[in-house]
Design a protein around this motif. Structure first.
Motif, PDB file in Angstrom:
ATOM      1  N   LYS A  74       0.906  -1.083  -0.067  1.00 28.29           N
ATOM      2  CA  LYS A  74       0.044  -0.087   0.066  1.00 28.29           C
ATOM      3  C   LYS A  74       0.681   1.348  -0.033  1.00 28.29           C
ATOM      4  O   LYS A  74       2.126   1.165   0.340  1.00 28.29           O
ATOM      5  N   VAL A  76       1.566   3.709   2.155  1.00 20.36           N
ATOM      6  CA  VAL A  76       2.608   3.965   3.063  1.00 20.36           C
ATOM      7  C   VAL A  76       3.570   3.138   3.305  1.00 20.36           C
ATOM      8  O   VAL A  76       4.580   3.446   3.797  1.00 20.36           O
ATOM      9  N   VAL A  80       8.223   2.777   4.010  1.00 23.43           N
ATOM     10  CA  VAL A  80       8.914   1.744   4.625  1.00 23.43           C
ATOM     11  C   VAL A  80       9.994   1.180   3.634  1.00 23.43           C
ATOM     12  O   VAL A  80      11.192   0.924   4.056  1.00 23.43           O
ATOM     13  N   CYS A 372      -6.644  -4.128  13.613  1.00 24.58           N
ATOM     14  CA  CYS A 372      -7.721  -4.039  14.059  1.00 24.58           C
ATOM     15  C   CYS A 372      -8.042  -3.348  15.417  1.00 24.58           C
ATOM     16  O   CYS A 372      -9.203  -2.861  15.870  1.00 24.58           O
ATOM     17  N   MET A 390       2.777   2.196  11.471  1.00 23.55           N
ATOM     18  CA  MET A 390       2.940   0.829  11.753  1.00 23.55           C
ATOM     19  C   MET A 390       4.449   0.835  12.759  1.00 23.55           C
ATOM     20  O   MET A 390       5.432   1.239  12.380  1.00 23.55           O
ATOM     21  N   ASP A 418       0.693  -8.444  16.724  1.00 30.51           N
ATOM     22  CA  ASP A 418       1.759  -9.413  16.203  1.00 30.51           C
ATOM     23  C   ASP A 418       2.421  -9.126  15.018  1.00 30.51           C
ATOM     24  O   ASP A 418       3.800  -9.083  14.861  1.00 30.51           O
ATOM     25  N   THR A 448      -2.702 -13.910  13.564  1.00 31.31           N
ATOM     26  CA  THR A 448      -3.083 -13.551  12.489  1.00 31.31           C
ATOM     27  C   THR A 448      -2.671 -12.106  12.155  1.00 31.31           C
ATOM     28  O   THR A 448      -2.881 -11.188  12.959  1.00 31.31           O
TER      29      THR A 448
HETATM   30  C1  LIG Z   1       3.346   0.375   6.255  1.00 27.45           C
HETATM   31  C2  LIG Z   1       2.186  -0.070   6.381  1.00 27.45           C
HETATM   32  N1  LIG Z   1       1.900  -1.407   5.781  1.00 27.45           N
HETATM   33  C3  LIG Z   1       0.732  -1.857   5.959  1.00 27.45           C
HETATM   34  C4  LIG Z   1      -0.437  -1.341   6.542  1.00 27.45           C
HETATM   35  C5  LIG Z   1      -1.686  -2.058   6.519  1.00 27.45           C
HETATM   36  N2  LIG Z   1      -1.948  -2.722   7.774  1.00 27.45           N
HETATM   37  C6  LIG Z   1      -2.375  -1.878   8.788  1.00 27.45           C
HETATM   38  S1  LIG Z   1      -2.467  -2.709  10.223  1.00 27.45           S
HETATM   39  C7  LIG Z   1      -1.876  -4.278   9.503  1.00 27.45           C
HETATM   40  C8  LIG Z   1      -1.374  -5.129  10.352  1.00 27.45           C
HETATM   41  C9  LIG Z   1      -2.513  -5.807  11.447  1.00 27.45           C
HETATM   42  O1  LIG Z   1      -2.142  -6.988  11.905  1.00 27.45           O
HETATM   43  P1  LIG Z   1      -1.734  -7.081  13.706  1.00 27.45           P
HETATM   44  O2  LIG Z   1      -0.646  -6.182  13.903  1.00 27.45           O
HETATM   45  O3  LIG Z   1      -1.359  -8.526  13.566  1.00 27.45           O
HETATM   46  O4  LIG Z   1      -3.010  -6.572  14.223  1.00 27.45           O
HETATM   47  P2  LIG Z   1      -4.499  -7.272  13.928  1.00 27.45           P
HETATM   48  O5  LIG Z   1      -5.296  -6.549  13.051  1.00 27.45           O
HETATM   49  O6  LIG Z   1      -4.437  -8.576  13.739  1.00 27.45           O
HETATM   50  O7  LIG Z   1      -5.171  -6.994  15.213  1.00 27.45           O
HETATM   51  C10 LIG Z   1      -1.709  -3.745   8.223  1.00 27.45           C
HETATM   52  C11 LIG Z   1      -0.828  -4.795   7.444  1.00 27.45           C
HETATM   53  C12 LIG Z   1       0.034  -0.005   6.981  1.00 27.45           C
HETATM   54  N3  LIG Z   1      -0.934   0.595   7.627  1.00 27.45           N
HETATM   55  N4  LIG Z   1       1.109   0.581   6.874  1.00 27.45           N
END
Ligand SMILES: Cc1ncc(C[n+]2csc(CCOP(=O)(O)OP(=O)(O)O)c2C)c(N)n1
Lengths: 589, 189
Positions: A74, A76, A80, A372, A390, A418, A448
């Protein structure tokens, strides 16, 4: 045969047709399905990388080894991956290398709406922008040819609308591309200053050559119509222009950067009134103005948010004085107030809910992260102080502590998912250990990557290709201990009292601690779902403490709580109910 | 032929996406150009979701402007109100008679409009209500509400029952097929 495909499916198909061998990504809306689809082709090695920087490095390695590689992320994510990107622009490629940047105008699910044409230009690489799924496939194939012909990584920029809209695509066959013999080329791939200086010169020459290509490539096309209005546009904005003014002359830019100055100038001089219609930034408009062309753009079209066909039509109608082709009669409207909003919520049975309930109850300051669990910022849980990007939770917590002191840090936690912890939280934790912060970090290990639709990640050990071995699974507790955290505890977030007690202990500790809040995401843990709980009407006192959990299954019915059939019996509401009125279906009755 | 526009609106998790896919398959099989737009991501966690479907000889924009939808198929009453402004004059508003409270209503920060039917009628929309859950249960699966509603929509579109059933057969797993077909037929009559 034509097949209905999303832009993302079409990109994966284009990569396959172009003979791609390696596809890497870190998930992120709206890019995720590109790599999920690429993984379905047996000829492609596809992986979820731990983050976008690694994804691009793996892609570049594949290219250096002679294979074609697709790297998707994506918008953003490109921030990175910017470090390898800006130097990959110098090294160039052996096998074609295409970076998909999936931008999110309107922020359907993002923390900002940056326009990555700026990043592509800053890296000095060409940018292609498809306007529908057929172009998404064709431009992907074209991007690989361009990449090899001009010895450059190519950015394929799509937006949420192009990525997630379906339209018909003509399929083609795969072109198998045998690997060339490997040959070392240190002057091209070892970027010490002496070699990099040579490559920078090559980059500038390449851009000049690409500018010439832009003049003649069919990626940029003029659709002559009524010459009293000429519109320079591209991407999905092109579709809105065609709806609004089907008769106007259009210069559609498929190659977004670098621009064909002669072609645009000639177009501008042929039409009476010139417009630029582009989503987000005035990226093209700035060039046209610098070239002295009399153009109208961002003074009538919005710079923020996603363009809409009706906004484009209305702005053009008002400015040209021609009637809009889109409906102008006022649409039916509800009398009175706007209907209440329906924001997303944590799912029934979500392991994050109990945790945020505890954080709110303890009135802690919470440095948050992205996933989430960011939904814990909304009422009634409303327990997050910061969300930036992130991995930022840990650094932000350290910064807060170093500013306001240890007393403050005893009321402060960082929370991170995670997948996010692996993506870019580990280095923050190392900072806490190294610089002697007393950070309390909560890792929300729901097994997940939930937010983006349940992708596996290094902490689950299962790969995108479905392989799992114990040694492929990163043990989060061991990882935290390995970087020097002595205090690592794992707690089930459904045990709220234990969670609260653990947090009290860890917040008091004068050293970094990690609490792993571990329970499977309710959407993947099917076994956990049990028949709905119910409220014993005789015992419910109507205190509505249960409603503070922000569970979509709980509501008020005539001064009592009620539970809907969406309930999966996680039992949190029964834990917080002081009257003991919430029961399993087996109990009492 | 002018471009036809349909919106399928609902709450994340209600099955709007599958409904949109089946409609798209019917349209594609009939030989039209089409575009379907759906937004994934945050919106799926119980938020408002909408699938926009457009077809005709040649379709450009993937999204439907306000005042242009020939039909809005709403899986929930509040979502019907939300997407009402997209309906064209003379368009059909097809509503599942179900209420799902959004969080701001549950927390007391907002009020659910009690009189959705009256509000829709007062705005001049031609509204049909349907008890999708009841019909789906009768078809053998409460989850098949989306197919009941698709059946309801089919009453107002040009495609034949055979064309719909062909698309339904291709869309879902074998074990739900009987219930899905039954649900569709109950909605279509
Ligand atoms: C640099 C970047 N890459 C990808 C995303 C999209 N993204 C947002 S949260 C997330 C991961 C969420 O996974 P986790 O930390 O395991 O939390 P969960 O949603 O399972 O609670 C991703 C891939 C982002 N916002 N910024």
């Amino acid at each position: 045969m034509r097949q209905l495909m999303t832009g993302n499916e079409a990109i994966a198909r284009g990569a396959w047709e172009a003979g791609v061998r390696v596809a890497t990504a870190y998930p992120g809306t709206p890019s995720t399905e590109i790599t999920e689809n690429a993984a379905r082709y047996p000829e492609i090695y596809a992986e979820w990388s731990p983050n976008e920087k690694v994804a691009l490095e793996v892609g570049l390695g594949a290219s250096i080894a002679g294979g074609r590689a697709l790297v998707a992320m994506k918008h953003v994510g490109v921030n990175v991956a910017a470090d390898p990107l800006f130097t990959a622009a110098y090294t160039g490629v052996t096998g074609g290398l295409v970076l998909v940047s999936a931008d999110d105008p309107g922020m359907h699910s993002s923390q900002n709406e940056q326009d990555n044409r700026h990043l592509g230009r800053a890296a000095k690489i060409p940018i292609l922008e498809p306007a529908d799924s057929q172009e998404a496939k064709d431009f992907t194939v074209a991007a690989f040819s361009l990449s090899e012909e001009f010895d450059t990584p190519v950015m394929l920029r799509i937006t949420t609308r192009a990525a997630h809209s379906r339209s018909l695509v003509q399929l083609g066959a795969r072109e198998e591309r045998p690997l060339p013999p490997y040959s070392k080329d240190a002057r091209k791939y070892v970027m010490i200053p002496a070699y990099a200086r040579l490559r920078h010169t090559a980059v500038e020459a390449r851009l000049a050559a690409l500018r010439e290509l832009a003049e003649t490539t069919p990626l940029n096309r003029v659709e002559w119509g009524d010459k009293s209005i000429g519109i320079v546009t591209g991407g999905v904005a092109y579709q809105y222009v065609k709806e609004a003014l089907p008769g106007a002359s259009v210069l559609k830019l498929g190659l977004s950067f670098p621009l064909p100055r002669r072609k645009i100038t000639e177009f501008a001089q042929t039409v009476a009134q010139l417009y630029v219609v582009e989503e987000l930034e005035d990226f093209w408009e700035t060039y046209l103005r610098a070239w002295g062309l009399p153009v109208r753009g961002k003074e009538i079209f919005p710079r923020t948010g996603e363009l809409q066909p009706e906004t484009v039509a209305a702005a053009l109608a008002a400015d040209t004085g021609r009637p809009s082709r889109l409906p102008t009669s006022p649409p039916p409207a509800v009398a009175g107030a706007e209907p209440p909003a329906r924001p997303p919520v944590l799912c029934p049975g979500c392991p994050h809910r109990g945790l945020f309930y505890v954080l709110r109850k303890m009135r802690l300051i919470v440095a948050g992260d992205i996933g989430c669990y960011t939904l814990g910022c909304l009422e009634p849980l409303n327990s997050i102080d910061t969300t930036i990007c992130m991995g930022a939770s840990i650094g932000a917590a350290i910064g807060m502590e170093k500013t306001r002191g240890e007393e403050f840090a005893r009321r402060l936690v960082a929370v991170i998912g995670d997948s996010t912890f692996i993506h870019s939280g580990v280095t923050g934790l190392i900072d806490a250990v190294y610089n002697n912060a007393q950070t309390t970090l909560l890792i929300l290990d729901n097994r997940t990557t939930g937010m983006t639709g349940h992708q596996d990640n290094p902490a689950t050990g299962r790969t995108l290709r479905g392989e799992w071995r114990e040694r492929q699974e990163i043990d989060l507790a061991r990882l935290c201990r390995a970087v020097g955290v002595n205090r690592v505890t794992t707690v089930d977030p459904f045990e709220m009292e234990l969670m609260e007690e653990t947090l009290r202990t860890e917040l008091a500790a004068a050293e970094p601690s990690v609490v792993i809040s571990r329970r499977k995401c309710a959407l993947i843990d099917r076994e956990a779902a049990r028949p709905p709980l119910y409220v014993d009407q005789a015992e419910c006192t109507g205190c509505f403490r249960c409603m503070r959990l922000g569970c979509p299954c709980l509501s008020r019915r005539e001064q009592k709580a009620a539970i809907s059939d969406q309930c999966v019996a996680c039992g949190l509401c029964a834990q917080v109910c002081a009257a003991g009125a919430i029961k399993t279906t087996g109990e009492a009755q | 032929m002018n471009v036809k526009n349909v919106l399928i609106a609902g709450v994340g998790g209600q099955g709007t996406i599958l409904a949109g896919r089946i409609l798209a398959a019917v349209i594609a099989a009939a030989g039209y150009d089409l575009k379907v737009s759906e937004i994934h991501g945050m919106a799926q966690r119980g938020g408002s979701v909408v699938t926009q479907v457009r077809w005709g000889e040649r379709v450009f924009s993937p999204i439907v402007p306000p005042g242009a939808a020939d039909a809005v198929l709403a899986f929930e009453k509040l979502e019907a109100l939300r997407w009402l402004p997209w309906l064209r004059p003379g368009g059909r508003m097809l509503v599942n008679d179900q209420r799902v409270d959004p969080m701001p209503v549950l927390t007391g920060a907002a009020v659910y409009p009690e009189n959705a039917a009256a509000l829709l009628a007062a705005a001049g929309a031609a509204v049909t209500f349907c008890d999708g859950i009841d019909l789906a249960r009768r078809a053998g699966s409460a989850k098949a509400v989306n197919l009941v509603l698709l059946g309801l929509l089919s009453r107002h579109l040009e495609f034949s029952p055979a064309e719909w059933e062909q698309a339904i057969r291709q869309a879902g797993p074998e074990k739900y097929l009987a219930a899905n077909l039954a649900a569709f037929r109950l909605g279509a009559i």
